[in-house]
Motif scaffolding. Structure first.
Motif: not given
Ligand code: D5V
Length: 330
Positions: A285-294
């Motif tokens: 759904f494109g609701r939760t996004c993953f961070g590019g910094i981890q």
């Protein structure tokens, strides 16, 4: 000599693929240029069929310039637990029109599932230092170490872009690809990586915090993996961010607008736009996004991957006895 090759991103810039030519007549394969490893290996006619799903194959028997390296083998496992292994041929390998004869081409007789699943990735071109090459019993040199003998300068550059094709150049520093000056910092190759010192960071427009930590420039890693403390500090400024154990990292609502992240590299600063850090949705759904910094998970050094590298023009300078990394804005 010098040359330039395309760095074409897969979806979400998960990796960048570069066409190379192997053998006579040339067989073109698209490989992942990887400054974090030192084997040139490819899917081949010797890769089991059930391990191949759409990849282009190098067939040494169709190349008049190939010869098997008797008794040689290789086996590699990567930071993300993927792995591959096989036997070794020598053949002519051209990258960006720079053609090198007698290059060790490692053909895969086994590949792990992550590689099989990735139909557009036909292999890896390792451009870390040759001390990490896994060929046994006689270690082989990377394509770049062999090419450096004929390149106008012992350098290669990475101009990766956000959701667009960039370039890897060899033997030349193309002034049209960066703005301002290039700031060089020493690289420590003693562990075989392009390792360098970070001097601190800042989140958004906050004041710069000095912090001494090391990192490797790794074109084969998608994200920027930094010290846990730094990463926790960053996500304090991202609305709704949380560490999601099941996703294996920090996630946040896709509508969040993460702040820029400034990385101190010696005396210079690399600004990673917040848009690069809103890496990709984890749900359909494109609701939760993953961070590019981890987090770098405390492995002892950070991994400066594509999320950071694509914000700069980077020079990998292998001047004998003092390797350096050059950083410029663009
Ligand atoms: N230097 C990197 C390398 O290029 C990749 S190898 C890879 C694995 C599966 C798919 C595509 C590439 C792996 O992830 C981080 C580190 O190890």
């Amino acid at each position: 000599s010098s040359g330039s090759a395309l760095a074409d991103p897969e979806q979400n810039d998960i990796q960048y693929l570069t066409p190379i030519q192997i053998g006579t007549p040339p067989q073109t394969l698209n490989v992942d240029v990887d400054s974090g490893s030192s084997d040139l290996w490819v899917f081949s006619s010797e890769t089991p069929e059930d391990s191949v799903q759409g990849q282009a194959l190098y067939d040494p028997s169709k190349s008049s310039t190939s010869e098997e390296v008797q008794g040689a083998s290789w086996q590699i496992s990567y930071g993300d637990q993927s792995s591959s292994g096989g036997v070794v041929y020598r053949d002519t390998v051209a990258v960006g029109n720079v053609s090198i004869k007698g290059q060790a081409v490692e053909v895969a007789t086994t590949v792990s599932a992550q590689f099989t699943r990735d139909a557009s990735n036909d292999g890896l071109l390792g451009l870390a230092f040759s001390s990490l090459n896994t060929v046994s019993p006689q270690q082989e040199s990377t394509w770049f170490d062999n090419a450096a003998k004929v390149l106008d300068h012992p350098v290669w550059t990475a101009d990766l872009k956000y959701h667009a094709a960039g370039t890897y150049d060899f033997g030349v520093i193309d002034k049209s690809k960066y703005a301002g000056k290039i700031t060089y910092v020493n690289a420590n190759s003693s562990d075989g990586f392009w390792m360098f010192d970070m001097s601190g960071y800042s989140v958004g427009n906050s004041t710069f915090k000095t912090a001494q930590f090391q990192g490797i420039a790794d074109t084969g890693t998608t994200l920027a993996l930094l010290p846990e403390q730094v990463v926790r500090d960053y996500y304090r400024s991202v609305r709704g961010a949380k560490l999601d154990y099941f996703q294996g990292g920090y996630v946040f609502p896709c509508g969040a607008r993460p702040p820029n992240f400034v990385l101190g590299i010696g005396p210079t600063r690399l600004t990673i736009p917040g848009t690069y850090i809103n890496y990709a949705p984890i749900d359909s759904f494109g609701r939760t996004c993953f961070g590019g910094i981890q987090s770098d998970d405390g492995i002892g050094f950070s991994i400066i991957g594509d999320v950071a590298l694509k914000a700069a023009f980077v020079v990998f300078d292998a001047t004998p006895d003092q390797p350096r990394l050059g950083w410029a804005s663009k």
